[in-house]
Motif scaffolding. Structure first.
Motif, PDB file in Angstrom:
ATOM      1  N   LYS A  12      47.242   5.706  -8.969  1.00  0.00           N
ATOM      2  CA  LYS A  12      46.858   7.089  -8.716  1.00  0.00           C
ATOM      3  C   LYS A  12      48.126   7.888  -8.429  1.00  0.00           C
ATOM      4  O   LYS A  12      48.918   7.512  -7.563  1.00  0.00           O
ATOM      5  N   CYS A  13      48.322   8.965  -9.157  1.00  0.00           N
ATOM      6  CA  CYS A  13      49.518   9.780  -8.965  1.00  0.00           C
ATOM      7  C   CYS A  13      49.118  11.251  -8.976  1.00  0.00           C
ATOM      8  O   CYS A  13      48.703  11.783 -10.009  1.00  0.00           O
ATOM      9  N   TYR A  14      49.216  11.880  -7.819  1.00  0.00           N
ATOM     10  CA  TYR A  14      48.784  13.266  -7.668  1.00  0.00           C
ATOM     11  C   TYR A  14      49.981  14.173  -7.416  1.00  0.00           C
ATOM     12  O   TYR A  14      50.924  13.804  -6.713  1.00  0.00           O
ATOM     13  N   ASN A  47      45.036   0.593 -11.210  1.00  0.00           N
ATOM     14  CA  ASN A  47      45.067   2.023 -11.499  1.00  0.00           C
ATOM     15  C   ASN A  47      46.068   2.653 -10.539  1.00  0.00           C
ATOM     16  O   ASN A  47      45.858   2.644  -9.327  1.00  0.00           O
ATOM     17  N   TYR A  98      56.144   4.645  -9.955  1.00  0.00           N
ATOM     18  CA  TYR A  98      55.503   5.913  -9.597  1.00  0.00           C
ATOM     19  C   TYR A  98      56.181   7.103 -10.282  1.00  0.00           C
ATOM     20  O   TYR A  98      55.514   8.075 -10.647  1.00  0.00           O
ATOM     21  N   CYS A 106      54.864   7.221 -13.819  1.00  0.00           N
ATOM     22  CA  CYS A 106      53.503   7.758 -13.854  1.00  0.00           C
ATOM     23  C   CYS A 106      53.493   9.266 -13.638  1.00  0.00           C
ATOM     24  O   CYS A 106      52.697   9.985 -14.246  1.00  0.00           O
ATOM     25  N   ASP A 116      46.714  11.590 -13.598  1.00  0.00           N
ATOM     26  CA  ASP A 116      46.247  11.254 -12.251  1.00  0.00           C
ATOM     27  C   ASP A 116      45.883   9.780 -12.146  1.00  0.00           C
ATOM     28  O   ASP A 116      46.082   9.150 -11.112  1.00  0.00           O
ATOM     29  N   ASN A 117      45.314   9.236 -13.227  1.00  0.00           N
ATOM     30  CA  ASN A 117      44.930   7.825 -13.280  1.00  0.00           C
ATOM     31  C   ASN A 117      45.751   7.130 -14.357  1.00  0.00           C
ATOM     32  O   ASN A 117      45.750   7.547 -15.521  1.00  0.00           O
ATOM     33  N   ASN A 118      46.440   6.062 -13.971  1.00  0.00           N
ATOM     34  CA  ASN A 118      47.326   5.350 -14.883  1.00  0.00           C
ATOM     35  C   ASN A 118      46.978   3.862 -14.835  1.00  0.00           C
ATOM     36  O   ASN A 118      47.251   3.184 -13.842  1.00  0.00           O
ATOM     37  N   HIS A 119      46.368   3.368 -15.901  1.00  0.00           N
ATOM     38  CA  HIS A 119      45.864   1.998 -15.922  1.00  0.00           C
ATOM     39  C   HIS A 119      46.957   1.071 -16.454  1.00  0.00           C
ATOM     40  O   HIS A 119      47.380   1.179 -17.609  1.00  0.00           O
TER      41      HIS A 119
END
Length: 233
Positions: free
Chosen positions: A215-217, A213, A192, A195, A201-204
């Motif tokens: 998700k990192c906000y 995916n 995390y 990322c 925001d989206n990390n495949h």
């Protein structure tokens, strides 16, 4: 409601491993209700420092450090790096209308309950399998079922490492929660953090056989607001 718990057993030594035991010591340091200022004791600070010190010795965090140095994101100095890591995950920020009431670690790994003002309460985040296992063993979690990607079979088993589940925590619903099962605390922190600093925001990514995916906000400019895995079907 599921007829059985999510976890039926866990090897006795798992939570006694150094990074796990340091991680578990942190889980009771927080008030899960959003909108209430956290009271941080000296013991809490000592436990945070001990956790960062322990995971800094691990392969995933060493790899993360080298990666971030190569990207020009962090210093080669170990103390600077661990200070950054501690700040990213444990510095408090405002959530739910109250300053100093949340942190990246609490939100992502421990979970929070929002809805103080509206009178409508729900569980947010809570994406860590160790926290789930411990809370389920205490009777605080009511596991209610799973969604399992069909391409990985019909049912999860002891080898499954990615699940989307529904559960109640302290009687409040978490309708959808994706969780990496069986991974170490240092692996999730490294994933995390990478990322957050070098992703979007989206990390495949691929974790073993799973296409995920992450998700990192962000919360503001320099804080993790949320980070969690989502299965890509």
């Amino acid at each position: 409601m599921a007829s059985e718990n999510l976890f039926s057993w866990l090897k006795d030594d798992v939570l006694r491993r150094p990074t796990y035991s340091r991680f578990c010591a942190l889980l009771d340091n927080y008030n899960p209700r959003q909108g209430y200022k956290e009271l941080v004791t000296q013991q809490d600070k000592n436990e945070e420092a001990a956790f960062i010190e322990e995971i800094a010795r691990s392969a995933p965090i060493k790899f993360l450090h080298r990666y971030l140095v190569l990207k020009g994101i962090t210093s080669q100095d170990q103390k600077d790096f661990t200070k950054m890591l501690a700040s990213l995950w444990f510095d408090l920020y405002g959530r739910g209308g109250c300053s100093g009431s949340s942190s990246a670690f609490e939100h992502v790994f421990v979970g929070e309950i929002k809805g103080r003002c509206r009178g409508e309460h729900e569980v947010t985040d809570f994406h860590n399998w160790t926290q789930f296992y411990l809370e389920e063993s205490k009777g605080n979690v009511d596991y209610q079922g799973y969604i399992f990607p069909k391409k990985y079979g019909d049912h999860p088993d002891s080898q499954t490492q990615l699940l989307t589940i529904q559960f109640e925590w302290h009687g409040l619903l978490k309708s959808v929660s994706s969780t990496l099962i069986g991974v170490s605390p240092e692996f999730e922190i490294a994933l995390y953090t990478r990322c957050f600093f070098a992703g979007e925001d989206n990390n495949h990514v691929h974790v073993g056989p799973y296409a995920i995916n992450i998700k990192c906000y962000r919360m503001g400019v320099n804080k993790i607001g949320s980070a969690f895995p989502v299965a890509e079907h």
